[in-house]
Write an enzyme that holds these catalytic residues in place. Sequence first.
Site, PDB file in Angstrom:
ATOM      1  N   GLY A 180      65.254  49.914  51.008  1.00  0.00           N
ATOM      2  CA  GLY A 180      65.893  50.589  52.130  1.00  0.00           C
ATOM      3  C   GLY A 180      66.188  49.624  53.277  1.00  0.00           C
TER       4      GLY A 180
ATOM      5  N   SER B 123      60.620  43.868  62.265  1.00  0.00           N
ATOM      6  CA  SER B 123      59.321  44.008  61.612  1.00  0.00           C
ATOM      7  C   SER B 123      58.892  42.753  60.841  1.00  0.00           C
ATOM      8  CB  SER B 123      59.397  45.231  60.707  1.00  0.00           C
ATOM      9  OG  SER B 123      58.170  45.498  60.125  1.00  0.00           O
TER      10      SER B 123
ATOM     11  N   GLU C  27      50.630  53.213  53.213  1.00  0.00           N
ATOM     12  CA  GLU C  27      51.370  52.507  52.180  1.00  0.00           C
ATOM     13  C   GLU C  27      50.506  51.310  51.776  1.00  0.00           C
ATOM     14  OE1 GLU C  27      56.027  53.079  52.749  1.00  0.00           O
ATOM     15  OE2 GLU C  27      55.200  51.865  54.360  1.00  0.00           O
TER      16      GLU C  27
HETATM   17  C1  16G Z   1      60.406  50.153  56.302  1.00  0.00           C
HETATM   18  C2  16G Z   1      59.409  51.264  56.434  1.00  0.00           C
HETATM   19  C3  16G Z   1      58.145  50.952  55.666  1.00  0.00           C
HETATM   20  C4  16G Z   1      58.483  50.673  54.233  1.00  0.00           C
HETATM   21  C5  16G Z   1      59.527  49.601  54.143  1.00  0.00           C
HETATM   22  C6  16G Z   1      60.018  49.481  52.730  1.00  0.00           C
HETATM   23  C7  16G Z   1      59.112  52.660  58.365  1.00  0.00           C
HETATM   24  C8  16G Z   1      58.814  52.692  59.818  1.00  0.00           C
HETATM   25  N1  16G Z   1      59.086  51.470  57.816  1.00  0.00           N
HETATM   26  O1  16G Z   1      59.936  48.984  56.904  1.00  0.00           O
HETATM   27  O2  16G Z   1      57.297  52.039  55.751  1.00  0.00           O
HETATM   28  O3  16G Z   1      57.350  50.258  53.526  1.00  0.00           O
HETATM   29  O4  16G Z   1      60.636  49.943  54.942  1.00  0.00           O
HETATM   30  O5  16G Z   1      61.022  48.550  52.684  1.00  0.00           O
HETATM   31  O6  16G Z   1      59.366  53.683  57.739  1.00  0.00           O
HETATM   32  P1  16G Z   1      61.991  48.468  51.447  1.00  0.00           P
HETATM   33  O7  16G Z   1      62.695  49.787  51.325  1.00  0.00           O
HETATM   34  O8  16G Z   1      62.867  47.323  51.735  1.00  0.00           O
HETATM   35  O9  16G Z   1      61.105  48.219  50.250  1.00  0.00           O
HETATM   36 ZN    ZN Z   2      56.420  46.422  60.945  1.00  0.00          ZN
END
Ligand code: 16G
Ligand code: ZN
Length: 529
Positions: free
Chosen positions: A500, A66, A374
């Site tokens: 995450g 991503s 988001e």
């Molecule tokens: C992932 C999630 C996205 C979220 C991001 C947060 C999916 C398909 N993608 O890319 O929605 O905004 O994680 O990342 O669920 P973080 O936990 O590193 O802040």
């Molecule tokens: Zn993406």
Amino acid sequence: INLRTAYAFSREMYPKLSTEHIQYGTGGFRGKAEFLDSVMFRMGVLATLRSRFRSGAAIGVMITASHNPEPDNGVKLVDPKGEMLEASWESIATDLVNVSDQELEQQVAKIIKDNNIDITSSSIVYVGMDNRYHSPRLLKAVADGVIALKGNVREYGIVTTPMLHYFVVSANTKEAYGKPMEEGYYDKLITAFKTLRNDQLENGNYKNNLIFDGANGVGARKMLQFIKRMQNSLQVTVINQGIGQGKINEDCGADYVKVQQRPPKSMPEVEPYTRCCSVDGDADRVVYFFSNDKGEFQLLDGDRIATLVAGYLMDLAKKCQLDLRLGLVQTAYANGASTDYIVNELKVPVSCVPTGVKHLHHKALEYDIGVYFEANGHGTVVFSDHAKSTVAEAAKAGDKPDAKIFLKIIDLINETVGDAISDMLLVETILNHKGWDVKDWISTYTDLPNQQLKIKVQDRNVIATTDAERVCVKPEGLQFEINKAVSNYKRGRAFVRPSGTEDVVRVYAEANTKEDTVSLAHEIGILVQ
Ligand code: 16G
Ligand code: ZN
């Protein structure tokens, strides 16, 4: 089946190179590409098992990291209806990826037994990848995993994440949804978009041109394909096309623009108020931006898109005299000003859920029309069966032109997951119908200044949160300190959460002024360290 040879092969070809525990998170498995071969092989195995478990339905495997930097890659599974992998299988995936090469065969046998899977039944796995240079190698590993279990694999090559979701749903949906092919995808979106333009390319303040920052990723390539097929119904200039020196997501793309709050570094000189948008590396997020006549950067993020879309759909429903329940879903990252606008001006019910598309998607399904975004630009709209049939009926009645528009709008939306290109076409349609330019759009409310920080810590999981990540429950006492800091700032709000997708803790702060925001974020950052 005797899988012994397949496993011997896998041990040789895709040995597990790291003993570090990895977890299937919001973005599936992510990490440095050189450690992912064994993960990919095993996900090919798991996708085949999942397909057999779901009576032969197509399961998707997307290879991408991503918005993360070029050396990273990742993998996520797509369930039959185009949704994220079911939560109970996330832990099955985590266990499978973490066992040693010696335990692999036994672990697969356990999954088969626990889930009562008939390993001679049919299966099909759809695989797609982004344009990172290591993606083709990793795709081969997935395909080898499928073949090891004597499954079927269909390789789509370089596609956006939402395209792969689209292929999976259209393969598994009996009603006319579209064909599970690249052309079918273009066709569905472009047909709806062109009908909605109705040859009115410009309207009021709306001008028919746009700069599209492709983040040097898949989105750029696919946008070029769209341009070829759209015949000027939208004039798009693509920057960061992924040719030459540009690296995926480096100094460009939706994440850079949103987090850094500035245009991509390679931004050409353009007229003030030129409409620009940025997508991320796999094109499932989009944000808009422009510079005003003072040369100041102005961001129109996921919250903006959500409010624009919700307001428009509400008006459409009203015009068609349809009584449909519309709701909006956000996360803690949503700007406080956007939430106030939704509650006080749009008067739409709004809820807050934890970060990650599956949480938003799930909540949005509670409404007839569920709009979720988001702040980072990932989002879409989901319609209940009731909403769809009501709109279709109204459109058939003949005396409601707005219902016909409504029906096409539904067609333009990729309901399965946030889709940067579909979302962009939706925003362009709404702005065109309203006769709005970016100035009109941004004047609906004023964002509170906000800042995000990444804090490197020993173990991010010492932080635990509740109440949609807005309240920190571990370590004890931290929330008390956060409250104390926040209380010193007018319109202050802040939260911390473990990422995450990266080994960091994230800090978000907003307040009445830029200075206050920077200072609040800094204070919270120190509390976390
Ligand atoms: C992932 C999630 C996205 C979220 C991001 C947060 C999916 C398909 N993608 O890319 O929605 O905004 O994680 O990342 O669920 P973080 O936990 O590193 O802040
Ligand atoms: Zn993406």
